[in-house]
Write an enzyme that holds these catalytic residues in place. Structure first.
Site, mmCIF file in Angstrom:
data_model
loop_
_atom_site.group_PDB
_atom_site.id
_atom_site.type_symbol
_atom_site.label_atom_id
_atom_site.label_comp_id
_atom_site.label_asym_id
_atom_site.label_seq_id
_atom_site.Cartn_x
_atom_site.Cartn_y
_atom_site.Cartn_z
ATOM 1 N N THR A 31 0.814 -1.217 0.000
ATOM 2 C CA THR A 31 0.000 0.000 0.000
ATOM 3 C C THR A 31 0.851 1.272 0.000
ATOM 4 O OG1 THR A 31 -1.629 -1.227 1.244
ATOM 5 C CG2 THR A 31 -1.902 1.137 1.185
ATOM 6 N N LYS A 52 6.069 2.430 18.116
ATOM 7 C CA LYS A 52 6.001 3.861 17.815
ATOM 8 C C LYS A 52 6.355 4.690 19.042
ATOM 9 C CE LYS A 52 2.643 3.148 14.132
ATOM 10 N NZ LYS A 52 1.195 2.935 13.875
#
Lengths: 399, 399
Positions: free
Chosen positions: B14, B206
């Site tokens: 993607t 993250k």
């Protein structure tokens, strides 16, 4: 080998003092990351006898701009005065001497946006002004990045801390505008003459800068419709609270049918919406790009250290030539129209002076009405005779 | 004279396809602002016969990384694979050949953060990875600016779009976790094996990147406490809604008493709070600095174009050497502690398996309790035997 960069600060009010404080207090950290020393060579002031909130070397003070202009050891001018034309003249003279500019002066930047940016670009100098829009929030720098690969279709924000503080207090404490303004002035949140804030002019200047950068086409101060908050009364807050709405002063510019529309006005947003959650003196800016989607930025819209933080960051970016110079698009000349701005509105006016019989309206109280899908300018003209009247846009479902 | 910059894209899922699309569609605009042409020279794939969402020149496809490595016309490697160790090896080899790196691969970056950043700095190369944290939101670049003149004391965020989508749907539609996960998988919001998302591992990676950059000190994956969302049931959502709270998976790292604390866990935030307003697959990051105050960033946490927008911006920043290289602080070695993380918690467990008699608790339902001011690790150990139990932190007033 460390680099020494000489700067001069023009104007030593709150922001100027904040810049001084950050450069001194964060000296080691800035040096560690940049390998450069920011050396404050001169501070331009009018009055030598003022007291400051930071301790400074008074030998740096001067009232002679020529002295700064002719000092080749001064590489960067930090313009944080409250003048407009004089500030612009100083920035132009400094650029003509090859000095880079950082400014937080939204009035001067808004008025002379193109001239100052063009001069900087033509001379391959920096003209950075992150602190001029939304104080401490980094928004102009990301916007400068985004325009390269996005068509920006809308920028919108709560851009004035004073107005947002006043409206927050009126909403939370039910007090009238005059009382809250007085408190705001006592707390230092509003100036003695608050007109540029409460009349929406400060928001308009910031929207002019934001929208010009976002749409890459000149959106002038005169292109923006303007309505301030000084006519808003406690009853308006109450009437709209019953409709589950909170009033915010919002600057909004968008592209619709290949035309640009821009307006600063009080908006009754839904009380559970994002903008309603932006309280006190905080600011927020939202940006819509065709690739990135919606982005929101939130932070302190004013205050010594947040604003000075933005200025200091611009100085560091100049050291490293790290930001794009502002450059409008090529061949972009979408029509900018005021007449076509429509919406649903809340209006309050004195029906003994004004008749709105020709507008299809719904009565809320003896003095206030809701009007659906109406042209803003037409409504404004109809209410002109009543200087106490107010128009507040109703946020639509898809706002 | 225009500059031509050759790039290779490693992995064509993607994000890779999004980068291809933006570079092609925004070619003129990027050229106008940068005077540079980004030339996609090669695309590394495993399988030559796949269908893509964008139309590409199939001659660009290769399954031979050596070919990319040895092509001197390729200046920048865009690493958007889903591998970890292999991705790291390719990035290291590419840097050893003098190529700059842009990556969106949070797993590889989190695991090899220091090694990759050190190698880039030692070789005076760029290693940029804005897209690895919070997708399309520009947050690592502003953070890299802020650390120069701020002590950052907290970073906190909704960092995983899949979890936020699932929790939003469970909250709004009252459905159970399994049903919503199935829908999310059908819509492409969750992967066939959703464990790295729903177990909180993606959020942890993250937070590891964010907190290490913010605190300028290594905060490792193992330093972060972890609790996912897969045990959350419709009854938990309901029980907490009665207390006017909404569940969000939040990564949170802060400095307290000169110690660093970091945790990923479901948090019951107030339903009228800012984080509660971050819905669907959106992400948000808040940062606290001693100069700038509180900043909030909001935007699409995933999706082809927002993520690819961040990647493309990193490519442009490399063209102009426009971002600081990541550099941890000097002499910073604050203790990182897991044991001292305390709070108020909602817990649900099977009282036939577990006894919490030693904890001072308030009963909510037959299975759920509120526990005040308790050590998280102690509670976690006590619930260990019941693999279906859940601990949700209650946002405190001053959260």
């Amino acid at each position: 080998m460390k680099r020494i960069v000489g700067i001069a600060i023009l104007g030593f009010g709150t922001v100027g003092q904040g810049v001084y404080k950050i450069i001194k207090e964060k000296h080691d950290s800035i040096m560690y990351y940049t390998n450069a020393e920011i050396d404050i060579k001169k501070i331009l002031v009018r009055n030598f006898n003022k007291e400051y909130k930071v301790e400074i070397d008074r030998n740096l003070l001067t009232n002679n701009f020529e002295e700064i202009l002719n000092d080749d050891a001064i590489d960067i001018i930090v313009e944080v005065t409250s003048s407009i034309d004089q500030a612009k003249d100083m920035m132009v003279m400094a650029m003509n001497k090859g000095k880079d500019i950082v400014s937080a002066n939204k009035a001067a930047i808004s008025k002379y946006f193109n001239e100052l940016n063009d001069l900087a670009r033509d001379n391959n100098l920096h003209f950075l002004h992150e602190a001029a829009v939304a104080g401490g929030i980094p928004v102009l720098k990301p916007l400068g990045d985004l325009v390269m690969e996005n068509d920006i279709t809308r920028v919108r924000g709560i851009l004035n801390g004073t107005c947002n503080f006043i409206l927050s207090k009126m909403t939370e404490e039910g007090e009238d505008y005059e009382n809250v303004l007085k408190k705001a002035q006592e707390l230092g949140y509003a100036e003695a003459d608050p007109s540029s804030d409460v009349d929406g002019i400060d928001t308009l200047r910031k929207l002019r800068i934001l929208s010009t950068m976002a749409f890459r086409q000149d959106v002038d101060e005169n292109d923006i419709l303007l309505e301030g908050i000084s006519n808003i009364k406690a009853c308006d807050i109450k009437n709209l609270a019953k409709l589950n709405r909170t009033i915010k002063l919002i600057g909004d510019a968008w592209v619709e049918d290949e035309k640009i529309k821009a307006i600063v006005q009080p908006v009754a947003v839904y009380s559970n919406s994002y903008f309603a959650s932006v309280r006190e003196a905080y600011n927020s800016v939202t940006v819509y790009g065709d690739m990135v989607g919606e982005l929101k930025f939130y932070g302190a819209g004013a205050g010594m250290l947040p604003t000075a933080n933005a200025v200091t960051n611009d100085i560091i970016d100049i050291l490293f030539d790290r930001q794009s110079k502002v450059r409008l698009g090529e061949g972009l000349n979408r029509q900018i129209t005021k007449d076509e701005i429509k919406g649903d509105f809340y209006v309050r006016y004195n029906s003994e002076i004004i008749s709105l019989d020709s507008f299809k309206r719904k009565k809320l109280t003896n003095e206030s009405y809701l009007i659906k899908n109406c042209q803003y300018e037409k409504l404004k003209r109809a209410l002109k005779k009543d200087s106490n009247s107010i128009i507040i846009r109703l946020e639509s479902e898809d706002y």
